[in-house]
Design a protein around this motif. Structure first.
Motif, PDB file in Angstrom:
ATOM      1  N   TYR A  49       0.820  -1.209   0.000  1.00 46.56           N
ATOM      2  CA  TYR A  49       0.000   0.000   0.000  1.00 46.56           C
ATOM      3  C   TYR A  49       0.858   1.266   0.000  1.00 46.56           C
ATOM      4  O   TYR A  49       0.536   2.241  -0.658  1.00 46.56           O
ATOM      5  CB  TYR A  49      -0.947   0.004   1.202  1.00 46.56           C
ATOM      6  N   THR A  50       1.956   1.256   0.738  1.00 47.87           N
ATOM      7  CA  THR A  50       2.819   2.442   0.799  1.00 47.87           C
ATOM      8  C   THR A  50       3.394   2.771  -0.569  1.00 47.87           C
ATOM      9  O   THR A  50       3.447   3.934  -0.967  1.00 47.87           O
ATOM     10  CB  THR A  50       3.959   2.214   1.814  1.00 47.87           C
ATOM     11  N   THR A  51       3.812   1.757  -1.301  1.00 50.04           N
ATOM     12  CA  THR A  51       4.341   1.979  -2.639  1.00 50.04           C
ATOM     13  C   THR A  51       3.253   2.516  -3.556  1.00 50.04           C
ATOM     14  O   THR A  51       3.491   3.435  -4.340  1.00 50.04           O
ATOM     15  CB  THR A  51       4.935   0.682  -3.207  1.00 50.04           C
ATOM     16  N   LEU A  52       2.042   1.962  -3.453  1.00 52.39           N
ATOM     17  CA  LEU A  52       0.924   2.475  -4.254  1.00 52.39           C
ATOM     18  C   LEU A  52       0.622   3.924  -3.898  1.00 52.39           C
ATOM     19  O   LEU A  52       0.327   4.744  -4.769  1.00 52.39           O
ATOM     20  CB  LEU A  52      -0.324   1.625  -4.028  1.00 52.39           C
ATOM     21  N   ASP A  53       0.698   4.251  -2.621  1.00 52.29           N
ATOM     22  CA  ASP A  53       0.392   5.593  -2.165  1.00 52.29           C
ATOM     23  C   ASP A  53       1.410   6.605  -2.678  1.00 52.29           C
ATOM     24  O   ASP A  53       1.058   7.736  -3.009  1.00 52.29           O
ATOM     25  CB  ASP A  53       0.364   5.600  -0.632  1.00 52.29           C
ATOM     26  N   HIS A  54       2.659   6.222  -2.782  1.00 48.31           N
ATOM     27  CA  HIS A  54       3.716   7.134  -3.205  1.00 48.31           C
ATOM     28  C   HIS A  54       3.929   7.166  -4.719  1.00 48.31           C
ATOM     29  O   HIS A  54       4.590   8.070  -5.224  1.00 48.31           O
ATOM     30  CB  HIS A  54       5.038   6.757  -2.538  1.00 48.31           C
ATOM     31  N   ALA A  55       3.404   6.210  -5.440  1.00 48.52           N
ATOM     32  CA  ALA A  55       3.687   6.094  -6.874  1.00 48.52           C
ATOM     33  C   ALA A  55       3.231   7.314  -7.667  1.00 48.52           C
ATOM     34  O   ALA A  55       3.965   7.801  -8.538  1.00 48.52           O
ATOM     35  CB  ALA A  55       3.048   4.831  -7.436  1.00 48.52           C
ATOM     36  N   GLY A  56       2.061   7.838  -7.388  1.00 47.57           N
ATOM     37  CA  GLY A  56       1.567   9.006  -8.123  1.00 47.57           C
ATOM     38  C   GLY A  56       2.438  10.233  -7.916  1.00 47.57           C
ATOM     39  O   GLY A  56       2.757  10.962  -8.861  1.00 47.57           O
ATOM     40  N   VAL A  57       2.865  10.445  -6.690  1.00 49.44           N
ATOM     41  CA  VAL A  57       3.725  11.584  -6.377  1.00 49.44           C
ATOM     42  C   VAL A  57       5.079  11.431  -7.058  1.00 49.44           C
ATOM     43  O   VAL A  57       5.622  12.383  -7.622  1.00 49.44           O
ATOM     44  CB  VAL A  57       3.889  11.722  -4.845  1.00 49.44           C
ATOM     45  N   VAL A  58       5.621  10.210  -7.015  1.00 50.12           N
ATOM     46  CA  VAL A  58       6.927   9.966  -7.628  1.00 50.12           C
ATOM     47  C   VAL A  58       6.846  10.167  -9.139  1.00 50.12           C
ATOM     48  O   VAL A  58       7.746  10.774  -9.737  1.00 50.12           O
ATOM     49  CB  VAL A  58       7.443   8.559  -7.267  1.00 50.12           C
ATOM     50  N   MET A  59       5.779   9.695  -9.775  1.00 48.60           N
ATOM     51  CA  MET A  59       5.632   9.883 -11.219  1.00 48.60           C
ATOM     52  C   MET A  59       5.518  11.364 -11.573  1.00 48.60           C
ATOM     53  O   MET A  59       6.118  11.836 -12.550  1.00 48.60           O
ATOM     54  CB  MET A  59       4.420   9.123 -11.729  1.00 48.60           C
ATOM     55  N   PHE A  60       4.752  12.111 -10.775  1.00 52.28           N
ATOM     56  CA  PHE A  60       4.603  13.544 -11.017  1.00 52.28           C
ATOM     57  C   PHE A  60       5.951  14.255 -10.877  1.00 52.28           C
ATOM     58  O   PHE A  60       6.332  15.070 -11.719  1.00 52.28           O
ATOM     59  CB  PHE A  60       3.580  14.142 -10.051  1.00 52.28           C
ATOM     60  N   LEU A  61       6.677  13.954  -9.800  1.00 56.67           N
ATOM     61  CA  LEU A  61       7.989  14.576  -9.590  1.00 56.67           C
ATOM     62  C   LEU A  61       8.975  14.192 -10.678  1.00 56.67           C
ATOM     63  O   LEU A  61       9.816  15.001 -11.074  1.00 56.67           O
ATOM     64  CB  LEU A  61       8.542  14.198  -8.217  1.00 56.67           C
ATOM     65  N   LEU A  62       8.888  12.974 -11.174  1.00 54.87           N
ATOM     66  CA  LEU A  62       9.766  12.540 -12.254  1.00 54.87           C
ATOM     67  C   LEU A  62       9.514  13.360 -13.515  1.00 54.87           C
ATOM     68  O   LEU A  62      10.462  13.804 -14.175  1.00 54.87           O
ATOM     69  CB  LEU A  62       9.576  11.053 -12.538  1.00 54.87           C
ATOM     70  N   VAL A  63       8.260  13.599 -13.834  1.00 55.29           N
ATOM     71  CA  VAL A  63       7.929  14.403 -15.016  1.00 55.29           C
ATOM     72  C   VAL A  63       8.398  15.849 -14.834  1.00 55.29           C
ATOM     73  O   VAL A  63       9.015  16.430 -15.736  1.00 55.29           O
ATOM     74  CB  VAL A  63       6.409  14.351 -15.296  1.00 55.29           C
TER      75      VAL A  63
END
Length: 73
Positions: A49-63
């Protein structure tokens, strides 16, 4: 001396998108689930769940950081 400083000015900030991409490749992609609804499905062993929770933020920051590095170029 000038080219070395330019190389450092681009290379050092480029470590952030590199680290974010590494996290996505090593933490998010190997998971069996892609949404919180998948957490209830039986038989999924590699779901965090923690990885799922952080994935959107990480993808946004990567872009965003990738776009900043490209703009610097």
């Amino acid at each position: 001396m000038g080219p070395a400083l330019v190389n450092l000015a681009l290379g050092v900030p480029a470590t952030l998108p590199l680290a974010l991409a590494w996290w996505l490749l090593t933490e998010y992609l190997p998971m069996d689930c892609r949404s919180t609804e998948d957490l209830a499905k039986p038989g999924l062993v590699n779901c965090n769940y923690t990885t799922l929770d952080h994935a959107g933020v990480v993808m946004f920051l990567l872009v965003v950081t990738g776009a900043v590095i490209l703009a610097l170029l």
